[in-house]
Motif scaffolding. Sequence first.
Motif, short mmCIF file in Angstrom:
data_model
loop_
_atom_site.label_atom_id
_atom_site.label_comp_id
_atom_site.label_asym_id
_atom_site.label_seq_id
_atom_site.Cartn_x
_atom_site.Cartn_y
_atom_site.Cartn_z
N MET A 114 70.92 106.29 9.65
CA MET A 114 71.39 105.95 10.79
C MET A 114 72.81 106.03 10.76
O MET A 114 73.22 107.16 11.23
N ILE A 115 73.73 105.21 10.79
CA ILE A 115 75.08 105.47 10.85
C ILE A 115 75.80 106.01 9.58
O ILE A 115 75.55 105.43 8.53
N ASN A 116 76.36 107.23 9.58
CA ASN A 116 76.94 107.77 8.60
C ASN A 116 78.44 107.57 8.27
O ASN A 116 78.88 107.36 6.97
N LYS A 117 79.08 107.17 9.28
CA LYS A 117 80.68 107.34 9.33
C LYS A 117 81.45 106.77 10.19
O LYS A 117 80.65 106.56 11.66
N ILE A 118 82.62 106.09 10.39
CA ILE A 118 83.16 105.85 11.58
C ILE A 118 83.77 107.10 11.89
O ILE A 118 84.58 107.76 11.19
N GLY A 119 83.43 107.46 13.20
CA GLY A 119 83.81 108.84 13.63
C GLY A 119 85.19 108.59 14.38
O GLY A 119 85.95 109.57 14.25
N LYS A 120 85.13 107.95 15.47
CA LYS A 120 86.42 108.15 16.30
C LYS A 120 86.78 106.62 16.59
O LYS A 120 86.04 105.74 17.00
N VAL A 121 88.05 106.68 17.04
CA VAL A 121 88.64 105.33 17.53
C VAL A 121 89.32 105.75 19.04
O VAL A 121 90.01 106.87 18.81
N VAL A 164 88.36 100.65 30.76
CA VAL A 164 88.81 99.99 29.41
C VAL A 164 87.89 99.16 28.60
O VAL A 164 87.86 98.92 27.55
N ALA A 165 86.60 99.34 29.29
CA ALA A 165 85.43 98.44 28.59
C ALA A 165 84.63 99.36 27.58
O ALA A 165 83.62 98.94 27.07
N HIS A 166 85.10 100.64 27.93
CA HIS A 166 84.30 101.89 27.15
C HIS A 166 84.54 101.34 25.55
O HIS A 166 85.54 100.95 25.38
N PRO A 167 83.45 101.62 24.67
CA PRO A 167 83.76 101.39 23.46
C PRO A 167 85.03 101.83 22.90
O PRO A 167 84.93 102.99 22.91
N SER A 168 85.90 101.18 21.97
CA SER A 168 86.85 101.74 21.41
C SER A 168 86.46 102.18 19.83
O SER A 168 87.41 102.96 19.42
N ILE A 169 85.33 101.73 19.55
CA ILE A 169 84.98 102.47 18.20
C ILE A 169 83.72 103.27 18.25
O ILE A 169 82.71 102.77 18.93
N LEU A 170 83.92 104.42 17.98
CA LEU A 170 82.76 105.43 18.10
C LEU A 170 82.20 105.61 16.77
O LEU A 170 83.18 106.40 16.02
N PHE A 171 80.91 105.52 16.49
CA PHE A 171 80.41 105.87 15.38
C PHE A 171 79.94 107.38 15.37
O PHE A 171 79.54 107.69 16.49
N SER A 172 79.71 107.89 14.15
CA SER A 172 78.99 109.18 14.39
C SER A 172 77.76 109.13 13.29
O SER A 172 77.32 108.42 12.45
N THR A 173 76.71 110.18 14.00
CA THR A 173 75.36 110.39 13.32
C THR A 173 75.08 111.84 12.94
O THR A 173 75.36 112.45 14.03
N THR A 174 74.42 112.15 12.30
CA THR A 174 74.04 113.48 12.53
C THR A 174 72.53 113.75 12.84
O THR A 174 71.95 114.65 12.87
N ASP A 175 71.82 112.39 13.24
CA ASP A 175 70.60 112.61 13.81
C ASP A 175 70.55 111.38 14.91
O ASP A 175 70.12 110.26 14.62
N ILE A 176 71.00 111.78 15.97
CA ILE A 176 70.96 110.69 17.16
C ILE A 176 69.88 110.09 17.69
O ILE A 176 69.48 108.70 17.79
N GLU A 177 68.65 110.91 17.67
CA GLU A 177 67.28 110.42 18.01
C GLU A 177 66.69 109.18 17.03
O GLU A 177 66.16 108.49 17.47
N SER A 178 66.81 109.57 15.76
CA SER A 178 66.21 108.79 14.89
C SER A 178 67.07 107.56 14.79
O SER A 178 66.55 106.28 14.66
N ALA A 179 68.42 107.47 14.99
CA ALA A 179 69.18 106.44 14.84
C ALA A 179 68.94 105.43 16.38
O ALA A 179 68.73 104.38 16.10
N TYR A 180 68.72 106.29 17.49
CA TYR A 180 68.50 105.45 18.59
C TYR A 180 66.99 104.63 18.39
O TYR A 180 66.84 103.49 18.89
N GLU A 181 66.15 105.37 17.95
CA GLU A 181 64.67 104.91 17.74
C GLU A 181 64.69 103.60 16.75
O GLU A 181 64.40 102.44 16.93
N LYS A 182 65.46 103.75 15.59
CA LYS A 182 65.67 102.74 14.58
C LYS A 182 66.19 101.57 15.08
O LYS A 182 66.01 100.50 14.89
#
Length: 128
Positions: free
Chosen positions: A1-8, A71-89
């Motif tokens: 699922m989530i691998n790292k905190i990617g972007k702020v 400004v309601a846009h998420p300020s924490i962006l997580f990263s994944t290497t498999d977006i489809e699997s993470a979405y489904e899970k």
Amino acid sequence: MINKIGKVTVYVNDQEEAKDFWLNKVGFVLKFEQEMAPGMAWIEVGPSEEEFTTLVLYSKPAMEQYNSSAVAHPSILFSTTDIESAYEKMQQNGVEVEEMQRMPYGTMFSFKDQDGNSYLLREDKHIK
């Protein structure tokens, strides 16, 4: 699922001024820059070329003009290497997820925690 905190996300009044601050005053490096729309760029800076986590310098005025709730846009962006699997899970786990968005710079979706706080999970095209 989530691998790292990617972007702020950092909302700035002037992207070029903010880029200058982070690069020339703080000593960060420019990790990625690409025009998103006229007057708005995707600018990522980070402490080094090797560091994965970055700051995304969004133009606050442009985002507010584009979307009044910018400004309601998420300020924490997580990263994944498999977006489809993470979405489904996440869906299977009962997490409230929004529709998947496919952009030239990556595929992403927003999700909410138990308190309704919004986050973004993204699979970047430029990250291997």
